[in-house]
Design a protein around this motif. Structure first.
Motif, PDB file in Angstrom:
ATOM      1  N   ASN A  93      32.453  33.509  37.470  1.00 15.10           N
ATOM      2  CA  ASN A  93      32.197  34.352  36.116  1.00 15.10           C
ATOM      3  C   ASN A  93      30.695  35.075  36.625  1.00 15.10           C
ATOM      4  O   ASN A  93      30.079  34.410  37.564  1.00 15.10           O
ATOM      5  N   THR A 133      33.234  28.915  45.827  1.00 19.43           N
ATOM      6  CA  THR A 133      34.129  28.940  44.661  1.00 19.43           C
ATOM      7  C   THR A 133      34.195  27.496  44.312  1.00 19.43           C
ATOM      8  O   THR A 133      34.092  26.433  44.997  1.00 19.43           O
ATOM      9  N   ALA A 145      37.189  36.448  38.874  1.00 21.66           N
ATOM     10  CA  ALA A 145      37.874  35.790  38.090  1.00 21.66           C
ATOM     11  C   ALA A 145      39.047  35.069  39.283  1.00 21.66           C
ATOM     12  O   ALA A 145      39.557  34.059  39.043  1.00 21.66           O
ATOM     13  N   GLU A 146      39.321  36.102  40.305  1.00 16.68           N
ATOM     14  CA  GLU A 146      40.254  35.535  41.228  1.00 16.68           C
ATOM     15  C   GLU A 146      39.676  34.430  42.003  1.00 16.68           C
ATOM     16  O   GLU A 146      40.400  33.458  42.677  1.00 16.68           O
ATOM     17  N   GLY A 198      37.508  32.100  40.574  1.00 16.29           N
ATOM     18  CA  GLY A 198      37.189  31.097  39.693  1.00 16.29           C
ATOM     19  C   GLY A 198      35.882  31.123  39.312  1.00 16.29           C
ATOM     20  O   GLY A 198      35.251  30.016  38.953  1.00 16.29           O
ATOM     21  N   ARG A 200      34.256  41.758  37.916  1.00 11.78           N
ATOM     22  CA  ARG A 200      34.667  40.679  37.130  1.00 11.78           C
ATOM     23  C   ARG A 200      36.073  39.978  37.510  1.00 11.78           C
ATOM     24  O   ARG A 200      36.446  39.091  37.458  1.00 11.78           O
ATOM     25  N   ARG A 201      36.922  41.273  37.951  1.00 13.99           N
ATOM     26  CA  ARG A 201      38.204  41.002  38.360  1.00 13.99           C
ATOM     27  C   ARG A 201      38.340  39.897  39.479  1.00 13.99           C
ATOM     28  O   ARG A 201      38.999  39.011  39.956  1.00 13.99           O
TER      29      ARG A 201
END
Length: 959
Positions: A645, A696, A640-641, A643, A636-637
């Protein structure tokens, strides 16, 4: 990700009403379901939903278009046939337009699956643009952008690179093909499909199938030459064959009854009078069926075959007495009146006894109620009508048609004279034996008790069964390979097994198997376990009268063939195409517990132990082994970096493997999905998943392997619950000639020998549970019937003693049944239990006729012993006639060898043996017991009279 909830209702519940109640409950909780859950589908499955016809389809060149051809030219016309509820296609691949993309080219041009999907969706449109007035007319404006040929998609511009258009054909291949990973069906080794026909609720199976077969030849002429249609199984054939066997039995019974009456009475006129009662009584049953809307089915025909030997009983008693009075010199008219008055009370009482047997059957619940409720009503109506005919029609016809008989020198009269002479000798011998029995009462009672008690020990050697196994010429075979086995491997084994079966069983008419997961449109197929590792066979053989080997022997050979393949995890062979009444019996060990490992281990232990016994042919564990799966665990990290999910990333990967639906391609009124995804060669291993490119929101490319950990793992199997508790089942079938009770004992022994882990409980279910429930219902019914029979006789004789004497014949009917079952090796099943119920009323009838006439003679001034002997000699012939007609009526059922006869053999055998044995006891023990109680009653009354006289003598005289 499918959840199936199966609701099982008690027998006799209205499924339509239950379905509406379930739908109401689902509507209440639909708002509580998780996001993304599709609307629940309710599928009704009952005996009405069992397919009545399964057709095989073989094809070669037309395979890709097979679904469309069958849907248009076979399924749609058959759906309009009266009585047809649903027609579905199984195994025919559906056409699909697949756009196979090259991921390297997509990366090179900066394109994505989602971008191509959106372009195709935007290009394949017919859109209304509004209306425009031109002159005096109004025109609608429409843009026509839908593809008229799937190859047009090759020239769609999907992007640009270095100021140059990029066409779809530059990065992908457009193929007109079929859906991937669909269920495949093979018929006699050839790829094809199957068509499943289900009837409407309440529809007539035979008439519906007959209409379908009538239309099929015309429909087949519209098919391409390479498509051939055959029959995998037809349930109407089983029904028709069974009905045919019962019709033959009815005709045989009718002839035997007429012959017996003719031999005993020696008059064709008397025989005609008796015979006319049969159609009069049976017509009443046809009227009942017509009024209630029931059809002439297996249950109703079997009821009639049982009734034929019984409806003449009352008429025989009346007519035999009338004939006796005429032979003594009475005029026919006065003989008819006087003789009928002599016996009509006993006739009425015996009929009421039979009503006490059959009327309670109409109140049965559960499976026994479904099977025997109609029989109860038919027998009740037939018996009442036969009573009315015997005390009205029979005397009337006798007064007109009968006359004193004078012998001629014809061959029949000579034969009848000799037969009559033998009957006279039998009467004389019986009266002597009866006199001897009256003198040796203690010895007779002791001997009877010894015989009865000794017969009870036979219970230990008589096995029990639910229904006798019917040989309907079908086998259902399930073969499971290790989880995750590719469809190609399973298919190859299926074709090899087909060849082995055909080599070993020349009796095979059709061998069908399917492999793979059914499509979403095949709701019926999704009710059953399936997968790429499973093979499901339906094998049909020639009729049992046309082959030497029985279906049980073939089933055992099939088990041995399957045992030769080490790659097979489990296999399960079941007769009758899946069980049911007459199908192969099963014992199921239900194991409840929350711990997967413990319950799996316990189930495997039980299966291994029962298979060590040769009486157990196969054992199947319901829970699948752990399924191999590729786990994609996103970080998940990292997402998130970039953009992203989990939901977005998972959808992007899904589109590349499973495909994204871009639009539909329309042709000739049909719609076909347009699916965009990676080409098959780019989604074959874990590295292919790692190398998939995701974009992304900022447009940067990133590999899946940089965002997720990808591993091969084993996931828990399907979780099955029963009454909210986790359950795993071990289902067992028996080897040849092994009854259900033996299989249940094997299961019980295995459970007793295995330590039960903490938190685990077990129960026995399957056919064994149905048997126990039905036996309990019939046992309770027997108790109720005995009470009603006693009440009827007590009101008839105005005594509690004489009914008790007559009921003494019932235990010896049980002796005859136990003796017959043990001698013939027949298990005690549901139909044999029904025979015991019938015997309660049948054997009591003879006792009523005998005791009633004995009481009449005593009222005329004869002593007890004289009355017993005279009544026995007078009633011997009618008792023998009614017994022989009933027994002969049961023999065709007991020894029948036609299709479906296995179901009724135990019933005929039970009644024939039980009635024969109890009649002997009735003719000897019942008169002796009556004499004993009557003599005791006289002595008691005499003592009371003496006491009363003495009391009056000592009373003082008042002055």
């Amino acid at each position: 990700n499918v959840s199936v909830i199966a609701l099982e209702f008690e027998y006799g519940i209205d499924v339509e009403e239950a379905t509406n109640d379930i739908r109401d409950k689902l509507d209440l909780v639909s708002s509580m379901l998780p996001d993304g859950v599709s609307k629940p589908i309710i599928f009704k499955f009952s005996t009405e939903a069992i397919p009545i016809l399964m057709l095989s389809v073989q094809s070669e060149e037309s395979t890709n278009a097979l679904y469309k051809i069958l849907d248009e030219r076979i399924v749609s016309p058959l759906s309009r046939v009266e009585g047809v509820g649903a027609v579905s296609i199984q195994g025919a691949p559906q056409r699909e337009i697949n756009i196979y993309c090259d991921p390297y080219k997509l990366d090179a041009y900066g394109l994505t699956i989602e971008g191509i999907t959106n372009v195709i969706r935007a290009e394949n449109l017919n859109l209304p643009l509004g209306n425009m007035d031109m002159g005096s007319s109004t025109f609608s404006i429409r843009t026509m952008g839908e593809f008229t040929d799937y190859t047009e998609m090759n020239d769609i511009v999907v992007g640009s690179f270095n100021n140059r258009n990029v066409y779809l054909k530059d990065v992908a291949v457009v193929k007109d093909t079929v859906q991937e990973r669909v269920q495949e069906v093979y018929n006699n080794g050839m790829r094809g499909a199957s068509i499943i026909v289900q009837k409407q609720t309440g529809g007539n199976t035979v008439n519906t199938v007959k209409e379908i077969k009538k239309r099929l030849p015309d429909l087949m002429e519209t098919l391409p030459e390479d498509i051939k249609i055959g029959v995998i199984y037809d349930t109407s054939e089983d029904i028709q064959n069974t009905i045919g066997s019962l019709r033959e039995a009815i005709v045989t019974i009718l002839i035997l009854v007429v012959v017996v009456v003719m031999m005993f009475l020696g008059r064709w006129r008397a025989t005609f009078i008796i015979a006319i009662v049969i159609p009069v009584s049976l017509v009443a049953s046809f009227i009942y069926l017509a009024i209630t809307g029931n059809s002439l089915n297996v249950i109703s025909l079997s009821s009639l075959s049982i009734a034929i030997g019984m409806v003449v009983d009352d008429a025989i008693v009346v007519l035999e007495n009338i004939s006796k009075h005429i032979s003594r010199g009475s005029r026919p008219k006065s003989a008819a009146v006087y003789a009928t008055n002599e016996v009509y009370l006993s006739v009425v009482a015996s009929t009421l006894v039979l009503l006490a047997v059959f009327l309670p059957m109409t109140t049965l619940s559960g499976l026994a109620g479904v099977l025997f409720k109609q029989m109860g009503w038919i027998m009740t109506i037939v018996i009442v009508v036969s009573l009315l005919a015997s005390i009205t029609l029979t005397p009337m016809m006798s007064s007109v048609m009968l006359k004193a008989q004078y012998r001629t020198n014809s061959w029949f009269d000579r034969f009848q004279g000799k037969f009559e002479h033998q009957l006279d000798k039998l009467d004389l011998w019986y009266s002597k034996v009866l006199g001897l029995v009256l003198k040796r009462r203690v010895w007779v009672i002791v001997g009877a008790l010894v015989i009865f008690i000794a017969s009870l020990f036979l219970v230990r050697v008589i096995p029990t069964e639910f229904f006798s196994h019917e040989d309907n010429g079908r086998l259902s075979i399930t073969v499971k390979l290790p989880m995750g086995t590719r469809l190609e491997e399973s298919r190859a084994l299926g074709l090899e097994l087909t060849q082995r079966f055909q080599e070993n069983f020349p009796e095979i008419v059709h061998c069908n198997f399917n492999v793979g997961q059914p499509s979403d449109q095949n709701a019926f197929g999704r009710l059953f376990e399936s997968g790429s590792h499973m093979l499901s066979f339906n094998v049909r053989f020639t009729k049992k009268t046309e082959r030497k080997r029985g279906i049980q022997e073939i089933s055992d050979i099939t088990n041995r063939i399957l045992a030769e393949y080490p790659q097979i995890n489990t296999y399960f062979v079941q007769q009758g195409g899946g069980g049911g009444a007459g199908g192969q019996s099963t014992v199921v060990v239900e194991i409840y517990g929350n711990d997967f490992l413990e319950t799996d281990k316990f189930a495997a232990t039980i299966a291994d132990k029962v298979l060590q016994d040769p009486k157990c042919a196969s054992a199947k564990i319901s829970r699948e082994e752990y399924t191999p799966e590729v786990s994609v665990n996103f970080d998940r990290r990292k997402l998130a970096e970039k953009g992203l999910n989990v939901g977005t990333a998972a959808t992007l990967v899904k589109n590349r493997i499973g495909g994204a639906i871009a639009s539909v391609y329309r042709e000739d009124g049909h719609e076909y999905m347009i699916r965009v995804r990676f080409a098959p060669e780019f989604r074959e291993n874990l590295n292919d998943i790692r190398q998939m490119t995701l974009f992304t929101p900022q447009g940067a490319a990133v590999k899946v392997g940089e965002l997720a950990q990808i591993d091969e793992v084993l996931t828990p199997p399907t979780i099955e619950r029963k009454n909210r508790s986790r359950i795993v089942k071990v289902e067992m079938t028996a080897s040849a000639d092994v009854p259900l009770s033996d299989l249940a004992e094997i299961a019980k022994d295995a459970l007793d020998q295995t330590d039960l882990p903490q938190g685990i409980t077990t129960e026995l279910a399957g056919t064994y549970q149905d048997q126990q429930e039905s036996f309990a219902d019939l046992a309770l019914l027997m108790v109720l019937i005995l009470i009603l029979v006693f009440i009827v006789m007590a009101s008839q004789f105005e005594s509690f003693v004489y009914p008790f004497v007559i009921i003494f014949s019932i235990p010896f009917a049980l002796t005859g049944v136990l003796l017959g079952l043990s001698v013939t090796g027949t298990p005690l099943g549901l139909m044999a239990m029904l025979g015991l119920v019938l015997l309660i009323g049948i054997v009591v009838k003879n006792g009523i006729v005998l005791i009633d006439y004995t009481i009449l003679l005593r009222e005329r001034g004869h002593t007890v012993e004289e009355s017993v002997v005279m009544a026995g000699r007078s009633r011997l012939r009618p008792i023998l006639m009614t017994t022989i007609t009933t027994v002969l009526g049961m023999i065709p059922l007991a020894i029948g060898k036609g299709e479906g006869a296995e179901m009724w053999n135990p019933l005929g055998m039970t009644v024939a043996w039980g009635l024969t044995f109890s009649t002997i006891i009735t003719l000897l023990l019942i008169p002796m017991l009556y004499a004993s109680f009557a003599r005791y009653g006289e002595k008691r009354r005499a003592r009371k009279q003496r006491k009363l006289s003495k009391k009056r003598a000592v009373q003082p005289v008042e002055e």
